[in-house]
Design an enzyme around this catalytic site. Structure first.
Site: not given
Ligand code: PLP
Length: 375
Positions: A149, A199, A235, A317
């Site tokens: 990422n 998303h 659900t 994140c």
């Molecule tokens: N895995 C990777 C490589 C990501 O880049 C991300 C979010 O940036 C996730 C998992 C987590 O996904 P989510 O935001 O849908 O929880």
């Protein structure tokens, strides 16, 4: 003018996804487990979306477990696998997303497994032989992401999955950043667990899926009503899953290489001391991660924000934290340089003009900050 250049954090939700969600919420608002007409109509929407997503990924519909996103899908795979395993070794790349790294670390500590973190090469790519060299008869789980990422570097998941399958080692591939950015075939990959998130491709936030290969043993994640073939009770999020399927249905690859390349060319021409990470290996086409020596990444980010550019510093994140990127650190970049790094991730709407405008702004901000610091 505002420019959103943080597609790896999330993408704008596509109109087709919004329409599908609206339609499902309005006209299929029954509980898919109910036996009456309202339940049946919700069930039809859910089944239809499930089939479309499975078709796209080239896996069986029954192998999909819908979740609240990539984070939950990773948690489900890790808990599901490790809680059933005898005490052993867990082999994980050091550049995994926190939803893998933190979860694996937690369960290894709680359950007494031995954690082996494998560092990538300096270019951000895992050496498949180094990773596979760690696998042995005591290994109870392995995990390697499809694309990173932060750097965008594509990882050698095919070789790792093959090696794991040969040794019957359960393997998780986090495919969240690969979906929509490379042509992928989850069925052909044949990993025990593969996670995706809606998303990151223009679907809704809070929806994801874990692909669990047929026959794989995995502890139940959530008990209750027994939905998702008993793997995750609750659900189902029918509108969310419908939105995910709709976004996949119109998926256009982020073929943004020309934009990214002109950005990097102009960046290096304007600031020759900048380092671009992972540029000599295969990366997803929309991502550029770079270090601007002597500058604080967060300060650059805030200045760019004031000028209307939305970018990320380190991992989006975990933004808000001041720790340097664990990905860059695993690639051998020191903590100081890691803190001077930014990630730009383009989308299909961007043109070379956007890329060049960003470089101009970076040059202006750097000049300004240097001036203020009396340099
Ligand atoms: N895995 C990777 C490589 C990501 O880049 C991300 C979010 O940036 C996730 C998992 C987590 O996904 P989510 O935001 O849908 O929880």
């Amino acid at each position: 003018m505002q420019r959103y250049l943080d597609y790896n954090a999330t993408c704008p939700t596509l109109d087709v996804a919004l329409d599908a969600m609206h339609e499902a919420a309005k006209h299929a608002s029954g509980n898919p487990s109910s036996m009456h007409w309202a339940g049946r109509s919700a069930r039809r929407v859910l089944d239809d979306a499930r089939d479309k997503i499975a078709d796209y990924l080239n896996v069986e519909s029954g192998s999909l477990v819908f979740t609240s996103g990539g984070t939950e899908a990773n948690n489900m795979a890790i808990f599901g696998c490790l809680s059933m395993a005898k005490k052993g070794k867990v082999v994980v790349s050091a550049i995994e997303h926190p939803s893998v790294l933190q979860t694996i670390t937690y369960w290894c500590e709680r359950l007494g497994h031995e954690l082996h973190l494998v560092r990538p090469q300096k270019n951000g790519q895992m050496n498949a032989d180094t990773f596979c060299g760690q696998l042995d008869e005591n290994t109870v789980m392995a995990s390697l992401m499809w694309a990173n990422n932060e750097s965008g570097v594509i990882q050698p998941v095919q070789q790792v999955v093959q090696a794991c399958n040969k040794l019957s080692i359960p393997v998780l591939v986090d495919g969240v950043q690969a979906l929509g950015k490379i042509k992928l075939d989850a069925g052909e990959l044949g990993a025990d667990f593969i996670s995706f998130s809606a998303h990151k491709i223009g679907g809704p936030k809070g929806v994801g899926v874990l692909v669990v290969r047929r026959g794989v043993q995995c502890e139940t994640w959530a008990l209750g009503g027994g939905q998702e073939r008993g793997r995750r009770s609750g659900t189902e999020n029918v509108p969310g899953v419908a939105g995910f399927a709709a976004a996949l249905g119109v998926l256009n690859y982020m073929d943004t290489e020309a934009v990214r390349d002109s950005f990097e060319e102009k960046l290096l021409a304007s600031m020759p001391d900048v380092t671009i990470h992972g540029s000599d290996v295969e990366r997803v086409a929309n991502t550029s991660m770079f270090t601007v020596p002597g500058m604080d990444g967060e300060t650059l980010l805030m200045q760019l924000d004031l000028a209307g550019f939305a970018v990320a510093s380190g991992s989006a994140c975990s933004s808000g934290k001041r720790e340097p990127s664990h990905v860059l650190q695993a690639m051998g970049v020191d903590a100081h340089a890691s803190r001077s790094s930014l990630r730009v991730s383009f989308g299909l709407e961007h043109t070379e003009n956007d890329a060049l405008a960003l470089v101009d702004e970076l040059v202006r901000i750097r000049g300004l900050l240097k001036h203020m610091a009396g340099l």
